[in-house]
Design a protein around this motif. Sequence first.
Motif, PDB file in Angstrom:
ATOM      1  N   HIS A 112      -3.391   1.926  10.585  1.00  0.00           N
ATOM      2  CA  HIS A 112      -3.970   1.684  11.912  1.00  0.00           C
ATOM      3  C   HIS A 112      -5.320   0.979  11.805  1.00  0.00           C
ATOM      4  O   HIS A 112      -5.618   0.070  12.593  1.00  0.00           O
ATOM      5  CB  HIS A 112      -4.129   2.996  12.671  1.00  0.00           C
ATOM      6  N   GLY A 113      -6.129   1.387  10.846  1.00  0.00           N
ATOM      7  CA  GLY A 113      -7.444   0.776  10.705  1.00  0.00           C
ATOM      8  C   GLY A 113      -7.376  -0.687  10.333  1.00  0.00           C
ATOM      9  O   GLY A 113      -8.099  -1.521  10.890  1.00  0.00           O
ATOM     10  N   THR A 114      -6.504  -1.034   9.384  1.00  0.00           N
ATOM     11  CA  THR A 114      -6.383  -2.442   8.998  1.00  0.00           C
ATOM     12  C   THR A 114      -5.713  -3.259  10.092  1.00  0.00           C
ATOM     13  O   THR A 114      -6.046  -4.430  10.289  1.00  0.00           O
ATOM     14  CB  THR A 114      -5.611  -2.590   7.674  1.00  0.00           C
TER      15      THR A 114
ATOM     16  N   GLY B 289      -8.499  -4.006  12.605  1.00  0.00           N
ATOM     17  CA  GLY B 289      -9.388  -5.052  12.120  1.00  0.00           C
ATOM     18  C   GLY B 289      -8.762  -6.428  12.175  1.00  0.00           C
ATOM     19  O   GLY B 289      -9.400  -7.399  12.603  1.00  0.00           O
ATOM     20  N   ASN B 290      -7.511  -6.529  11.753  1.00  0.00           N
ATOM     21  CA  ASN B 290      -6.841  -7.827  11.743  1.00  0.00           C
ATOM     22  C   ASN B 290      -6.547  -8.326  13.154  1.00  0.00           C
ATOM     23  O   ASN B 290      -6.698  -9.519  13.441  1.00  0.00           O
ATOM     24  CB  ASN B 290      -5.545  -7.743  10.933  1.00  0.00           C
ATOM     25  N   GLU B 291      -6.163  -7.417  14.024  1.00  0.00           N
ATOM     26  CA  GLU B 291      -5.879  -7.817  15.395  1.00  0.00           C
ATOM     27  C   GLU B 291      -7.161  -8.144  16.154  1.00  0.00           C
ATOM     28  O   GLU B 291      -7.240  -9.152  16.872  1.00  0.00           O
ATOM     29  CB  GLU B 291      -5.122  -6.698  16.114  1.00  0.00           C
TER      30      GLU B 291
ATOM     31  N   TRP C 156      -0.284  -8.671   7.081  1.00  0.00           N
ATOM     32  CA  TRP C 156      -0.348  -8.688   8.542  1.00  0.00           C
ATOM     33  C   TRP C 156      -0.033 -10.083   9.075  1.00  0.00           C
ATOM     34  O   TRP C 156       0.700 -10.238  10.059  1.00  0.00           O
ATOM     35  CB  TRP C 156      -1.741  -8.249   9.010  1.00  0.00           C
ATOM     36  N   ARG C 157      -0.575 -11.095   8.419  1.00  0.00           N
ATOM     37  CA  ARG C 157      -0.343 -12.464   8.898  1.00  0.00           C
ATOM     38  C   ARG C 157       1.131 -12.854   8.736  1.00  0.00           C
ATOM     39  O   ARG C 157       1.705 -13.519   9.597  1.00  0.00           O
ATOM     40  CB  ARG C 157      -1.229 -13.456   8.139  1.00  0.00           C
ATOM     41  N   THR C 158       1.740 -12.456   7.618  1.00  0.00           N
ATOM     42  CA  THR C 158       3.151 -12.783   7.398  1.00  0.00           C
ATOM     43  C   THR C 158       4.029 -12.216   8.511  1.00  0.00           C
ATOM     44  O   THR C 158       4.899 -12.909   9.061  1.00  0.00           O
ATOM     45  CB  THR C 158       3.616 -12.244   6.034  1.00  0.00           C
ATOM     46  N   LEU C 159       3.798 -10.944   8.845  1.00  0.00           N
ATOM     47  CA  LEU C 159       4.635 -10.310   9.858  1.00  0.00           C
ATOM     48  C   LEU C 159       4.336 -10.810  11.263  1.00  0.00           C
ATOM     49  O   LEU C 159       5.256 -11.144  12.024  1.00  0.00           O
ATOM     50  CB  LEU C 159       4.459  -8.788   9.795  1.00  0.00           C
ATOM     51  N   VAL C 160       3.049 -10.882  11.621  1.00  0.00           N
ATOM     52  CA  VAL C 160       2.677 -11.169  13.007  1.00  0.00           C
ATOM     53  C   VAL C 160       2.674 -12.665  13.305  1.00  0.00           C
ATOM     54  O   VAL C 160       3.222 -13.095  14.330  1.00  0.00           O
ATOM     55  CB  VAL C 160       1.290 -10.559  13.326  1.00  0.00           C
TER      56      VAL C 160
ATOM     57  N   ASP D 292       2.296  -3.606  17.054  1.00  0.00           N
ATOM     58  CA  ASP D 292       2.764  -2.218  16.973  1.00  0.00           C
ATOM     59  C   ASP D 292       3.895  -2.077  15.961  1.00  0.00           C
ATOM     60  O   ASP D 292       3.922  -1.124  15.166  1.00  0.00           O
ATOM     61  CB  ASP D 292       3.234  -1.734  18.344  1.00  0.00           C
ATOM     62  N   ARG D 293       4.842  -3.007  16.012  1.00  0.00           N
ATOM     63  CA  ARG D 293       5.988  -2.941  15.094  1.00  0.00           C
ATOM     64  C   ARG D 293       5.547  -3.175  13.655  1.00  0.00           C
ATOM     65  O   ARG D 293       6.026  -2.507  12.733  1.00  0.00           O
ATOM     66  CB  ARG D 293       7.035  -3.983  15.500  1.00  0.00           C
ATOM     67  N   ALA D 294       4.616  -4.098  13.458  1.00  0.00           N
ATOM     68  CA  ALA D 294       4.112  -4.367  12.114  1.00  0.00           C
ATOM     69  C   ALA D 294       3.413  -3.131  11.547  1.00  0.00           C
ATOM     70  O   ALA D 294       3.607  -2.768  10.380  1.00  0.00           O
ATOM     71  CB  ALA D 294       3.162  -5.556  12.132  1.00  0.00           C
ATOM     72  N   GLU D 295       2.597  -2.475  12.372  1.00  0.00           N
ATOM     73  CA  GLU D 295       1.901  -1.268  11.914  1.00  0.00           C
ATOM     74  C   GLU D 295       2.893  -0.176  11.547  1.00  0.00           C
ATOM     75  O   GLU D 295       2.773   0.465  10.499  1.00  0.00           O
ATOM     76  CB  GLU D 295       0.952  -0.761  12.995  1.00  0.00           C
ATOM     77  N   GLU D 296       3.883   0.032  12.391  1.00  0.00           N
ATOM     78  CA  GLU D 296       4.889   1.074  12.126  1.00  0.00           C
ATOM     79  C   GLU D 296       5.631   0.798  10.826  1.00  0.00           C
ATOM     80  O   GLU D 296       5.841   1.696  10.000  1.00  0.00           O
ATOM     81  CB  GLU D 296       5.871   1.128  13.301  1.00  0.00           C
ATOM     82  N   PHE D 297       6.016  -0.452  10.621  1.00  0.00           N
ATOM     83  CA  PHE D 297       6.781  -0.821   9.427  1.00  0.00           C
ATOM     84  C   PHE D 297       5.953  -0.647   8.158  1.00  0.00           C
ATOM     85  O   PHE D 297       6.411  -0.064   7.173  1.00  0.00           O
ATOM     86  CB  PHE D 297       7.245  -2.272   9.548  1.00  0.00           C
ATOM     87  N   LEU D 298       4.727  -1.143   8.169  1.00  0.00           N
ATOM     88  CA  LEU D 298       3.896  -1.053   6.973  1.00  0.00           C
ATOM     89  C   LEU D 298       3.526   0.396   6.665  1.00  0.00           C
ATOM     90  O   LEU D 298       3.523   0.810   5.499  1.00  0.00           O
ATOM     91  CB  LEU D 298       2.638  -1.905   7.147  1.00  0.00           C
ATOM     92  N   ARG D 299       3.225   1.161   7.706  1.00  0.00           N
ATOM     93  CA  ARG D 299       2.917   2.587   7.496  1.00  0.00           C
ATOM     94  C   ARG D 299       4.111   3.313   6.894  1.00  0.00           C
ATOM     95  O   ARG D 299       3.975   4.042   5.896  1.00  0.00           O
ATOM     96  CB  ARG D 299       2.530   3.237   8.820  1.00  0.00           C
TER      97      ARG D 299
END
Length: 206
Positions: free
Chosen positions: A101-103, A106-108, A176-180, A188-195
Amino acid sequence: MPAKRAYMSPLREQAAARTREQILRRATELFAHRGYGLVTVADIAKAAGVSPKTVFASVGTKGDILDRIVDQGVAASGHERAVELVLGLRAPREVLAALAHGTRTGNEGHFQVHEAIHRALPVHEDGDALWQRATAAYRDAVTTAARHLHTLPSPPAGTTEETADALWFWFGPSSWRTLVVENGWPWDRAEEFLRATAIATLCPEA
Protein backbone atom coordinates in the motif's frame (compact mmCIF):
# COMPACT_ATOMS: atom_id res chain seq x y z
CA MET A 1 31.44 54.28 0.35
CA PRO A 2 30.07 50.84 1.31
CA ALA A 3 28.59 48.74 -1.47
CA LYS A 4 24.83 48.51 -1.56
CA ARG A 5 23.43 45.19 -0.46
CA ALA A 6 20.93 43.45 -2.67
CA TYR A 7 17.47 43.44 -1.16
CA MET A 8 14.45 41.38 -2.06
CA SER A 9 11.17 42.04 -0.31
CA PRO A 10 9.18 39.16 1.19
CA LEU A 11 6.47 39.72 -1.42
CA ARG A 12 8.99 39.53 -4.23
CA GLU A 13 10.49 36.39 -2.72
CA GLN A 14 7.06 34.80 -2.55
CA ALA A 15 6.37 35.73 -6.16
CA ALA A 16 9.71 34.25 -7.23
CA ALA A 17 8.95 31.04 -5.32
CA ARG A 18 5.55 30.76 -7.00
CA THR A 19 7.17 31.27 -10.39
CA ARG A 20 9.69 28.49 -9.70
CA GLU A 21 6.95 26.12 -8.59
CA GLN A 22 4.90 26.91 -11.69
CA ILE A 23 7.90 26.28 -13.93
CA LEU A 24 8.70 22.99 -12.21
CA ARG A 25 5.07 21.86 -12.30
CA ARG A 26 4.68 22.56 -16.00
CA ALA A 27 8.06 21.04 -16.79
CA THR A 28 7.10 17.86 -14.93
CA GLU A 29 3.89 17.61 -16.94
CA LEU A 30 5.70 18.14 -20.23
CA PHE A 31 8.50 15.68 -19.43
CA ALA A 32 5.93 13.07 -18.38
CA HIS A 33 3.72 13.49 -21.45
CA ARG A 34 6.19 14.22 -24.25
CA GLY A 35 9.46 12.91 -22.88
CA TYR A 36 12.45 14.88 -21.65
CA GLY A 37 14.25 14.78 -24.99
CA LEU A 38 11.37 16.38 -26.91
CA VAL A 39 10.82 19.30 -24.53
CA THR A 40 12.69 22.59 -24.84
CA VAL A 41 13.12 25.43 -22.38
CA ALA A 42 10.91 27.49 -24.70
CA ASP A 43 8.18 24.85 -24.34
CA ILE A 44 8.44 25.01 -20.56
CA ALA A 45 8.38 28.81 -20.58
CA LYS A 46 5.26 28.88 -22.76
CA ALA A 47 3.44 26.35 -20.56
CA ALA A 48 4.39 28.27 -17.41
CA GLY A 49 3.41 31.64 -18.89
CA VAL A 50 6.87 33.17 -18.55
CA SER A 51 9.79 33.96 -20.83
CA PRO A 52 12.68 31.55 -21.48
CA LYS A 53 14.93 34.14 -19.80
CA THR A 54 12.82 33.84 -16.65
CA VAL A 55 13.12 30.05 -16.72
CA PHE A 56 16.91 30.25 -16.87
CA ALA A 57 17.08 32.93 -14.17
CA SER A 58 14.65 31.18 -11.85
CA VAL A 59 15.51 27.50 -12.23
CA GLY A 60 18.37 27.08 -14.71
CA THR A 61 18.85 24.81 -17.68
CA LYS A 62 16.62 21.90 -18.65
CA GLY A 63 19.00 19.58 -16.84
CA ASP A 64 18.80 21.75 -13.72
CA ILE A 65 15.01 21.58 -13.91
CA LEU A 66 15.06 17.77 -14.05
CA ASP A 67 17.44 17.68 -11.08
CA ARG A 68 15.04 19.83 -9.05
CA ILE A 69 12.13 17.59 -10.04
CA VAL A 70 14.05 14.55 -8.81
CA ASP A 71 14.99 16.24 -5.54
CA GLN A 72 11.42 17.37 -4.90
CA GLY A 73 10.09 13.91 -5.68
CA VAL A 74 12.47 12.28 -3.20
CA ALA A 75 11.68 14.87 -0.51
CA ALA A 76 7.92 14.44 -0.96
CA SER A 77 7.92 10.64 -1.16
CA GLY A 78 7.13 10.11 2.54
CA HIS A 79 9.42 7.07 2.73
CA GLU A 80 10.45 7.85 6.32
CA ARG A 81 6.86 7.62 7.55
CA ALA A 82 6.26 4.47 5.53
CA VAL A 83 9.31 2.82 7.08
CA GLU A 84 8.17 3.78 10.58
CA LEU A 85 4.82 2.14 9.90
CA VAL A 86 6.38 -1.06 8.58
CA LEU A 87 8.80 -1.34 11.50
CA GLY A 88 5.90 -1.11 13.94
CA LEU A 89 4.23 -4.23 12.52
CA ARG A 90 4.95 -7.72 13.87
CA ALA A 91 3.11 -9.97 11.43
CA PRO A 92 4.83 -10.69 8.08
CA ARG A 93 1.58 -10.47 6.14
CA GLU A 94 0.88 -7.05 7.64
CA VAL A 95 4.38 -5.88 6.74
CA LEU A 96 3.92 -6.94 3.11
CA ALA A 97 0.45 -5.42 2.94
CA ALA A 98 1.77 -2.13 4.32
CA LEU A 99 4.66 -2.19 1.87
CA ALA A 100 2.30 -2.83 -1.03
CA HIS A 101 0.00 0.00 0.00
CA GLY A 102 2.78 2.43 0.84
CA THR A 103 4.64 1.97 -2.44
CA ARG A 104 1.36 2.12 -4.35
CA THR A 105 0.52 5.42 -2.65
CA GLY A 106 3.94 6.86 -3.49
CA ASN A 107 3.88 5.75 -7.11
CA GLU A 108 0.32 6.85 -7.68
CA GLY A 109 0.63 10.14 -5.84
CA HIS A 110 3.83 11.11 -7.66
CA PHE A 111 2.95 9.49 -10.95
CA GLN A 112 3.93 12.42 -13.16
CA VAL A 113 7.28 12.83 -11.42
CA HIS A 114 8.05 9.14 -11.91
CA GLU A 115 7.02 9.32 -15.56
CA ALA A 116 9.15 12.42 -16.13
CA ILE A 117 12.18 10.61 -14.72
CA HIS A 118 11.48 7.35 -16.52
CA ARG A 119 11.12 9.03 -19.89
CA ALA A 120 14.31 11.03 -19.36
CA LEU A 121 16.53 7.99 -18.75
CA PRO A 122 17.15 6.95 -22.39
CA VAL A 123 18.32 10.43 -23.44
CA HIS A 124 19.85 11.81 -20.25
CA GLU A 125 23.62 12.35 -20.31
CA ASP A 126 23.98 10.18 -17.18
CA GLY A 127 20.85 8.11 -16.87
CA ASP A 128 22.38 5.64 -14.40
CA ALA A 129 23.25 8.40 -11.94
CA LEU A 130 19.81 9.98 -12.41
CA TRP A 131 18.08 6.69 -11.63
CA GLN A 132 20.30 6.14 -8.59
CA ARG A 133 19.46 9.58 -7.20
CA ALA A 134 15.77 9.10 -7.84
CA THR A 135 15.47 5.65 -6.27
CA ALA A 136 18.19 5.39 -3.58
CA ALA A 137 15.95 6.34 -0.64
CA TYR A 138 13.12 4.19 -2.05
CA ARG A 139 15.39 1.16 -2.30
CA ASP A 140 16.80 1.77 1.18
CA ALA A 141 13.24 1.75 2.54
CA VAL A 142 12.50 -1.57 0.83
CA THR A 143 15.75 -3.03 2.15
CA THR A 144 14.83 -1.92 5.67
CA ALA A 145 11.50 -3.73 5.30
CA ALA A 146 13.37 -6.87 4.21
CA ARG A 147 15.63 -6.74 7.27
CA HIS A 148 12.59 -6.30 9.49
CA LEU A 149 10.92 -9.37 7.99
CA HIS A 150 13.96 -11.41 8.95
CA THR A 151 13.62 -10.39 12.60
CA LEU A 152 10.07 -11.75 12.84
CA PRO A 153 8.90 -15.31 13.53
CA SER A 154 8.96 -17.53 10.41
CA PRO A 155 11.27 -15.28 8.38
CA PRO A 156 11.46 -15.71 4.60
CA ALA A 157 13.70 -18.43 3.21
CA GLY A 158 17.02 -17.26 1.81
CA THR A 159 19.14 -14.31 2.77
CA THR A 160 18.06 -10.81 3.72
CA GLU A 161 19.64 -9.56 0.50
CA GLU A 162 17.55 -11.98 -1.56
CA THR A 163 14.40 -10.85 0.24
CA ALA A 164 15.29 -7.21 -0.43
CA ASP A 165 15.79 -8.00 -4.11
CA ALA A 166 12.43 -9.79 -4.25
CA LEU A 167 10.64 -6.88 -2.56
CA TRP A 168 12.23 -4.46 -5.03
CA PHE A 169 11.09 -6.71 -7.89
CA TRP A 170 7.50 -6.59 -6.65
CA PHE A 171 7.25 -3.13 -5.14
CA GLY A 172 9.87 -1.07 -6.97
CA PRO A 173 8.74 1.58 -9.48
CA SER A 174 9.29 -0.64 -12.51
CA SER A 175 6.69 -3.21 -11.41
CA TRP A 176 4.05 -0.57 -10.74
CA ARG A 177 4.73 1.04 -14.10
CA THR A 178 4.59 -2.30 -15.94
CA LEU A 179 1.18 -3.15 -14.52
CA VAL A 180 -0.46 0.29 -14.50
CA VAL A 181 1.10 2.12 -17.47
CA GLU A 182 2.11 -0.62 -19.87
CA ASN A 183 -0.76 -3.02 -19.16
CA GLY A 184 -3.47 -0.62 -18.05
CA TRP A 185 -4.26 -2.20 -14.69
CA PRO A 186 -6.15 -0.13 -12.10
CA TRP A 187 -4.01 0.81 -9.11
CA ASP A 188 -6.26 -1.18 -6.75
CA ARG A 189 -5.85 -4.35 -8.80
CA ALA A 190 -2.09 -3.86 -9.09
CA GLU A 191 -1.77 -3.43 -5.32
CA GLU A 192 -3.87 -6.52 -4.62
CA PHE A 193 -1.86 -8.63 -7.07
CA LEU A 194 1.56 -7.55 -5.86
CA ARG A 195 0.58 -7.91 -2.20
CA ALA A 196 -0.87 -11.39 -2.72
CA THR A 197 2.13 -12.52 -4.78
CA ALA A 198 4.61 -11.33 -2.15
CA ILE A 199 2.67 -12.98 0.69
CA ALA A 200 2.25 -16.27 -1.19
CA THR A 201 5.98 -16.38 -1.94
CA LEU A 202 7.57 -15.13 1.26
CA CYS A 203 5.20 -16.23 4.02
CA PRO A 204 2.69 -18.78 2.75
CA GLU A 205 2.26 -20.28 6.23
CA ALA A 206 2.64 -17.16 8.36
